[in-house]
Design a protein around this motif. Structure first.
Motif, PDB file in Angstrom:
ATOM      1  N   GLY A 235       0.835  -1.200   0.000  1.00 61.39           N
ATOM      2  CA  GLY A 235       0.000   0.000   0.000  1.00 61.39           C
ATOM      3  C   GLY A 235       0.868   1.247   0.000  1.00 61.39           C
ATOM      4  O   GLY A 235       2.068   1.201   0.294  1.00 61.39           O
ATOM      5  N   PHE A 236       0.280   2.387  -0.334  1.00 59.60           N
ATOM      6  CA  PHE A 236       1.046   3.628  -0.457  1.00 59.60           C
ATOM      7  C   PHE A 236       1.543   4.116   0.899  1.00 59.60           C
ATOM      8  O   PHE A 236       0.758   4.232   1.849  1.00 59.60           O
ATOM      9  CB  PHE A 236       0.189   4.706  -1.128  1.00 59.60           C
ATOM     10  N   MET A 237       2.841   4.378   0.979  1.00 56.30           N
ATOM     11  CA  MET A 237       3.464   4.825   2.215  1.00 56.30           C
ATOM     12  C   MET A 237       4.546   5.850   1.917  1.00 56.30           C
ATOM     13  O   MET A 237       5.130   5.849   0.828  1.00 56.30           O
ATOM     14  CB  MET A 237       4.070   3.637   2.974  1.00 56.30           C
ATOM     15  N   GLY A 238       4.794   6.698   2.902  1.00 50.70           N
ATOM     16  CA  GLY A 238       5.912   7.629   2.814  1.00 50.70           C
ATOM     17  C   GLY A 238       7.172   6.973   3.328  1.00 50.70           C
ATOM     18  O   GLY A 238       7.140   5.934   3.995  1.00 50.70           O
ATOM     19  N   ARG A 239       8.300   7.604   3.047  1.00 50.99           N
ATOM     20  CA  ARG A 239       9.596   7.061   3.461  1.00 50.99           C
ATOM     21  C   ARG A 239       9.657   6.829   4.982  1.00 50.99           C
ATOM     22  O   ARG A 239      10.184   5.814   5.438  1.00 50.99           O
ATOM     23  CB  ARG A 239      10.699   8.029   3.035  1.00 50.99           C
ATOM     24  N   GLY A 240       9.092   7.774   5.753  1.00 47.96           N
ATOM     25  CA  GLY A 240       9.173   7.665   7.202  1.00 47.96           C
ATOM     26  C   GLY A 240       8.340   6.557   7.810  1.00 47.96           C
ATOM     27  O   GLY A 240       8.476   6.244   8.989  1.00 47.96           O
ATOM     28  N   GLU A 241       7.468   5.933   7.011  1.00 43.89           N
ATOM     29  CA  GLU A 241       6.615   4.867   7.527  1.00 43.89           C
ATOM     30  C   GLU A 241       7.242   3.486   7.359  1.00 43.89           C
ATOM     31  O   GLU A 241       6.670   2.485   7.780  1.00 43.89           O
ATOM     32  CB  GLU A 241       5.259   4.899   6.815  1.00 43.89           C
ATOM     33  N   LEU A 242       8.408   3.425   6.744  1.00 43.32           N
ATOM     34  CA  LEU A 242       9.092   2.166   6.502  1.00 43.32           C
ATOM     35  C   LEU A 242      10.372   2.100   7.321  1.00 43.32           C
ATOM     36  O   LEU A 242      10.908   3.116   7.749  1.00 43.32           O
ATOM     37  CB  LEU A 242       9.430   2.034   5.015  1.00 43.32           C
ATOM     38  N   MET A 243      10.861   0.874   7.556  1.00 46.80           N
ATOM     39  CA  MET A 243      12.146   0.720   8.221  1.00 46.80           C
ATOM     40  C   MET A 243      13.207   1.461   7.404  1.00 46.80           C
ATOM     41  O   MET A 243      13.183   1.408   6.158  1.00 46.80           O
ATOM     42  CB  MET A 243      12.516  -0.759   8.338  1.00 46.80           C
ATOM     43  N   PRO A 244      14.138   2.175   8.042  1.00 48.77           N
ATOM     44  CA  PRO A 244      15.115   2.994   7.302  1.00 48.77           C
ATOM     45  C   PRO A 244      15.870   2.228   6.230  1.00 48.77           C
ATOM     46  O   PRO A 244      16.053   2.729   5.109  1.00 48.77           O
ATOM     47  CB  PRO A 244      16.060   3.488   8.408  1.00 48.77           C
ATOM     48  N   GLU A 245      16.315   0.994   6.549  1.00 49.39           N
ATOM     49  CA  GLU A 245      17.076   0.219   5.572  1.00 49.39           C
ATOM     50  C   GLU A 245      16.201  -0.134   4.365  1.00 49.39           C
ATOM     51  O   GLU A 245      16.648  -0.106   3.220  1.00 49.39           O
ATOM     52  CB  GLU A 245      17.607  -1.080   6.209  1.00 49.39           C
ATOM     53  N   PHE A 246      14.953  -0.478   4.644  1.00 51.10           N
ATOM     54  CA  PHE A 246      13.998  -0.834   3.595  1.00 51.10           C
ATOM     55  C   PHE A 246      13.695   0.392   2.731  1.00 51.10           C
ATOM     56  O   PHE A 246      13.719   0.330   1.504  1.00 51.10           O
ATOM     57  CB  PHE A 246      12.722  -1.378   4.238  1.00 51.10           C
ATOM     58  N   ALA A 247      13.396   1.524   3.399  1.00 48.77           N
ATOM     59  CA  ALA A 247      13.019   2.747   2.682  1.00 48.77           C
ATOM     60  C   ALA A 247      14.149   3.232   1.780  1.00 48.77           C
ATOM     61  O   ALA A 247      13.908   3.703   0.662  1.00 48.77           O
ATOM     62  CB  ALA A 247      12.633   3.831   3.676  1.00 48.77           C
ATOM     63  N   SER A 248      15.384   3.144   2.262  1.00 48.68           N
ATOM     64  CA  SER A 248      16.527   3.636   1.490  1.00 48.68           C
ATOM     65  C   SER A 248      16.618   2.938   0.143  1.00 48.68           C
ATOM     66  O   SER A 248      16.857   3.580  -0.897  1.00 48.68           O
ATOM     67  CB  SER A 248      17.821   3.418   2.279  1.00 48.68           C
ATOM     68  N   SER A 260      14.873  -5.145  -6.453  1.00 46.10           N
ATOM     69  CA  SER A 260      15.998  -4.602  -5.684  1.00 46.10           C
ATOM     70  C   SER A 260      17.004  -5.679  -5.319  1.00 46.10           C
ATOM     71  O   SER A 260      16.733  -6.887  -5.415  1.00 46.10           O
ATOM     72  CB  SER A 260      15.489  -3.951  -4.396  1.00 46.10           C
ATOM     73  N   ASN A 261      18.163  -5.238  -4.876  1.00 57.20           N
ATOM     74  CA  ASN A 261      19.095  -6.138  -4.215  1.00 57.20           C
ATOM     75  C   ASN A 261      18.490  -6.590  -2.887  1.00 57.20           C
ATOM     76  O   ASN A 261      17.503  -6.027  -2.404  1.00 57.20           O
ATOM     77  CB  ASN A 261      20.431  -5.444  -3.975  1.00 57.20           C
ATOM     78  N   ILE A 262      19.094  -7.572  -2.283  1.00 58.68           N
ATOM     79  CA  ILE A 262      18.592  -8.084  -0.999  1.00 58.68           C
ATOM     80  C   ILE A 262      18.812  -7.034   0.089  1.00 58.68           C
ATOM     81  O   ILE A 262      19.876  -6.420   0.177  1.00 58.68           O
ATOM     82  CB  ILE A 262      19.303  -9.397  -0.631  1.00 58.68           C
ATOM     83  N   VAL A 263      17.776  -6.833   0.899  1.00 56.97           N
ATOM     84  CA  VAL A 263      17.809  -5.838   1.977  1.00 56.97           C
ATOM     85  C   VAL A 263      17.588  -6.553   3.310  1.00 56.97           C
ATOM     86  O   VAL A 263      16.656  -7.357   3.439  1.00 56.97           O
ATOM     87  CB  VAL A 263      16.701  -4.781   1.799  1.00 56.97           C
ATOM     88  N   GLU A 264      18.426  -6.251   4.294  1.00 56.85           N
ATOM     89  CA  GLU A 264      18.249  -6.829   5.631  1.00 56.85           C
ATOM     90  C   GLU A 264      17.656  -5.787   6.577  1.00 56.85           C
ATOM     91  O   GLU A 264      18.126  -4.656   6.642  1.00 56.85           O
ATOM     92  CB  GLU A 264      19.575  -7.320   6.204  1.00 56.85           C
ATOM     93  N   THR A 265      16.605  -6.162   7.298  1.00 64.51           N
ATOM     94  CA  THR A 265      16.039  -5.360   8.380  1.00 64.51           C
ATOM     95  C   THR A 265      15.913  -6.250   9.606  1.00 64.51           C
ATOM     96  O   THR A 265      16.229  -7.445   9.550  1.00 64.51           O
ATOM     97  CB  THR A 265      14.646  -4.799   8.012  1.00 64.51           C
ATOM     98  N   GLU A 266      15.405  -5.695  10.678  1.00 63.94           N
ATOM     99  CA  GLU A 266      15.235  -6.506  11.889  1.00 63.94           C
ATOM    100  C   GLU A 266      14.182  -7.604  11.693  1.00 63.94           C
ATOM    101  O   GLU A 266      14.076  -8.532  12.496  1.00 63.94           O
ATOM    102  CB  GLU A 266      14.845  -5.632  13.078  1.00 63.94           C
ATOM    103  N   TYR A 267      13.387  -7.503  10.614  1.00 66.73           N
ATOM    104  CA  TYR A 267      12.361  -8.510  10.343  1.00 66.73           C
ATOM    105  C   TYR A 267      12.914  -9.701   9.567  1.00 66.73           C
ATOM    106  O   TYR A 267      12.303 -10.770   9.542  1.00 66.73           O
ATOM    107  CB  TYR A 267      11.205  -7.886   9.549  1.00 66.73           C
ATOM    108  N   GLY A 268      14.035  -9.535   8.872  1.00 63.20           N
ATOM    109  CA  GLY A 268      14.602 -10.594   8.059  1.00 63.20           C
ATOM    110  C   GLY A 268      15.210 -10.009   6.791  1.00 63.20           C
ATOM    111  O   GLY A 268      15.688  -8.870   6.775  1.00 63.20           O
ATOM    112  N   PHE A 269      15.154 -10.786   5.686  1.00 66.48           N
ATOM    113  CA  PHE A 269      15.736 -10.371   4.417  1.00 66.48           C
ATOM    114  C   PHE A 269      14.628 -10.189   3.371  1.00 66.48           C
ATOM    115  O   PHE A 269      13.708 -10.999   3.288  1.00 66.48           O
ATOM    116  CB  PHE A 269      16.760 -11.398   3.935  1.00 66.48           C
ATOM    117  N   HIS A 270      14.745  -9.136   2.569  1.00 66.99           N
ATOM    118  CA  HIS A 270      13.700  -8.758   1.613  1.00 66.99           C
ATOM    119  C   HIS A 270      14.276  -8.576   0.217  1.00 66.99           C
ATOM    120  O   HIS A 270      15.444  -8.223   0.054  1.00 66.99           O
ATOM    121  CB  HIS A 270      13.050  -7.412   1.979  1.00 66.99           C
TER     122      HIS A 270
END
Length: 465
Positions: A235-248, A260-270
């Protein structure tokens, strides 16, 4: 200011016509209120009414009077939030959205029944709920800013309030506890992390080769329970509503065909794919894979914490010392492990919990403990979906009872503060209403509103027009 004035004129014209229309002249909605330069639609009221019913909430009174006024009040607070430049932490939105969605689905029986009853896909509903949660947070912060420290109560005021209460009206104080916690995350072997990354690379290659699409793979394999059933769509979100690593990474995407390339956050890998941009907001889909913790590693982590618990019971060192050196819990590590109840209250961020407010796994432990006891190690799931091992200490426990001044001064003080805050906010709203342009459709004015000045402002503006 010119743009706002133009918007207001357009809203007045639309309110006068009573409808919003597409170019094909199909009626799709009605403007029922105008508050400042913001419109309240009939559909807004209906969505909230259905939402309250879906969560099993009782509506005391006419919803077509209560809800528009509540929305109008919210718009006044949100206008103040813009003036105050208040930001919303992404963690607040994410945790609130999960609780909200789970509550709706639990009350209606299933995701499919929720979509049918509420007349929208879960992706659409999540976007609406996300905005609602953000708005609720902003309103809460504005209220806290407005009341500030304006209610400096004296002990005599609290005692006077208690003395004036009839005996059968004395508040009941439920059992309250304060809990300290130490958590430990089991070690995840590098081999497991590499396997997760290999899976995501395989998905990326298949998508780029055109032999699979991310939405289908997300439904089949993503471990994000909120977005997986919707093809990974957030769903539509602003940058500040996402985990910083994910949003970047997400907001650097420009080609909807690329992954995208693989992204790691505290939730796992995306892995992430752009769907659409709208100004500073965008809609993405993603696949989340969490590295698995083996049973052996979980047992080893439990043994480590059970050993720590034994040493604390033997008074080799204090629980607080162990927190500082070994706890993985970032929210409590700097606070001697003391858990904080983030519920909405006049005393926001209290360490006191009712038994119902504790996480389920912790509540089960506390139920059999005495003050000062250290629990055995147990497993629990955190908000980010990770399985961790924990031990807790029951710091304080106050059994449920009828309130009295000697034992419950703080509770009674909060009740009196709450009443004082309500008075301050009511005065602020009365002033704000008088300074705001208000127009109400004729079919929606026959209500016994909490704030009569809505009608006065409406009538005054109708005379001017």
């Amino acid at each position: 200011m010119v743009q706002k004035a133009r918007k207001l004129v357009l809203l007045i014209i639309l309110l006068g016509s009573g409808i919003f229309t597409y170019a094909q002249n199909n009626v799709i909605d009605e403007i029922i209120w105008v508050v400042g330069d913001e419109a309240i639609l009939k559909s807004d009221v209906e969505k909230i009414r259905l939402g309250m019913l879906s969560r099993g909430e009782r509506i005391d009174g006419d919803p077509y009077c209560l809800i528009p006024e509540q929305l109008a009040v919210q718009k006044l607070f949100l206008d103040q939030a813009k003036i105050d430049s208040i930001d919303v932490p992404v963690s607040v939105v994410n945790s609130g959205l999960s609780r909200y969605e789970n509550n709706v689905i639990a009350n209606l029986g299933s995701k499919e029944k929720a979509e049918e009853y509420l007349g929208a896909t879960m992706t659409q509903l999540r976007e609406e709920w996300r905005d609602q949660i953000r708005n609720d947070y902003l309103v809460s912060e504005v209220k806290k800013n407005l009341v500030g420290k304006k209610t400096n109560l004296t002990p005599s005021e609290v005692r006077k309030y208690y003395a004036q209460l009839p005996k059968d009206s004395l508040p009941y104080v439920p059992t309250m506890v304060e809990v300290q916690i130490i958590t430990n995350e089991p070690i995840i072997p590098l081999k497991e992390i590499d396997q997760v990354k290999d899976r995501l690379r395989d998905y990326t290659n298949r998508i780029n080769a055109g032999t699979a699409d991310l939405a289908t793979l997300a439904i089949m394999y993503s471990e994000d329970p909120g977005s997986a059933p919707n093809g990974g769509e957030l769903g539509f979100m602003g940058r500040g509503e996402l985990m910083p690593e994910f949003a970047s990474v997400a907001f650097s995407l420009s080609d909807p065909k690329k992954v995208s390339n693989i992204v790691e956050t505290e939730y796992g890998f995306h892995i992430i794919q752009l769907i659409e941009r709208r100004g500073d907001r965008a809609n993405f889909r993603h696949i989340l894979i969490r590295p698995k913790v083996s049973a052996d590693e979980m047992n080893r982590a439990k043994l480590r914490l059970d050993s720590i618990a034994s040493d604390i019971r033997a008074e080799k060192f204090a629980f607080e010392d162990a927190v500082a050196f070994i706890s993985f819990d970032k929210d409590t590590r700097k606070n001697n492990g003391l858990m904080v109840n983030r519920k909405e209250s006049t005393n926001y961020g209290t360490p006191r919990f009712t038994m119902e407010e504790l996480p389920t796994e912790i509540g089960k432990m506390v139920n059999t403990m005495k003050v000062g006891d250290i629990s055995p190690a147990f497993t629990m799931k955190q908000n980010n979906g990770k399985d961790v091992v924990a031990i807790i200490k029951l710091k304080t426990k106050t059994e449920g009872h009828i309130a009295n001044v000697s034992d419950d001064y703080q509770t009674l003080k909060e009740i009196v503060e709450g009443k004082k805050h309500e008075e301050l906010l009511k005065k602020w709203l009365q002033t704000k209403i008088k300074d705001t342009y208000i127009r109400i459709d004729q079919d929606w004015v026959n209500c016994d509103f909490q704030y009569p000045d809505w009608i006065k402002q409406d009538q005054a503006n109708k005379k001017l027009n």
